[in-house]
Design a protein around this motif. Structure first.
Motif, PDB file in Angstrom:
ATOM      1  N   ALA A   1     -16.817   7.297  27.257  1.00  0.00           N
ATOM      2  CA  ALA A   1     -18.075   7.388  28.013  1.00  0.00           C
ATOM      3  C   ALA A   1     -19.055   6.301  27.591  1.00  0.00           C
ATOM      4  CB  ALA A   1     -18.693   8.780  27.864  1.00  0.00           C
ATOM      5  N   ARG A   2     -18.555   5.080  27.470  1.00  0.00           N
ATOM      6  CA  ARG A   2     -19.391   3.942  27.079  1.00  0.00           C
ATOM      7  C   ARG A   2     -19.218   2.813  28.089  1.00  0.00           C
ATOM      8  NH1 ARG A   2     -20.275   3.362  21.314  1.00  0.00           N
ATOM      9  NH2 ARG A   2     -21.375   1.463  21.901  1.00  0.00           N
TER      10      ARG A   2
ATOM     11  N   ALA B   1     -13.957   4.430  29.724  1.00  0.00           N
ATOM     12  CA  ALA B   1     -14.244   5.707  30.384  1.00  0.00           C
ATOM     13  C   ALA B   1     -13.972   6.867  29.435  1.00  0.00           C
ATOM     14  CB  ALA B   1     -13.395   5.841  31.650  1.00  0.00           C
TER      15      ALA B   1
END
Length: 142
Positions: free
Chosen positions: A125-126, A122
């Protein structure tokens, strides 16, 4: 009761072997720093022994635990194992920096391509869920 006894016996064996491996691999910081810088595909002797011991333990059906001291090159050992094992692999790490470090080391060491690995974090952001080798943050995958 036989199953419990066998499981206890296997656990004791793994703990004993893990302790023996840990004792063999404990190095002081000066020794680690004094070793030459390696090319991307070389393992230090103790790293190669660790990988070989882990693979042998997995072949025997055990669940090995590897323990290496600070600065001993855990990331390259993880990369070597990922490179040699088949199937999907999840490397769970508690720090975002270690996710990136382990993934970068895999790219430097492994024979595969960047498409084989992914990140699931998280904080980064992957969510590369379909990767064969997935580096995931514990908080993100739990």
């Amino acid at each position: 009761m036989k199953g419990v006894a066998e499981a206890t016996k296997a656990t004791c064996y793994i703990e004993r072997k893990t302790k023996e491996m840990s004792e063999q691999l404990l190095l002081d910081w000066e020794t680690v720093q004094a070793q030459p810088v390696l090319t991307t595909t070389q393992l230090r002797p103790y790293q190669a022994e660790t990988v070989a011991a882990c693979l042998a333990s997995l072949t025997m059906g055990h669940h090995p635990v590897l323990s290496l001291p600070t600065g001993a090159g855990k990331s390259i050992v993880i990369a070597a194992l990922c490179d040699q094992l088949q199937g999907r692999i999840l490397v769970a790490t508690h720090r975002q920096e270690l996710l990136e470090q382990n993934a970068a080391q895999l790219l430097r060491y492994a024979t595969g391509t960047a498409e084989q690995y992914g990140l699931y974090s998280a904080g980064l952001a992957r969510r590369d869920e379909d990767a064969r080798i997935l580096f995931g943050g514990i908080q993100s995958i739990y």
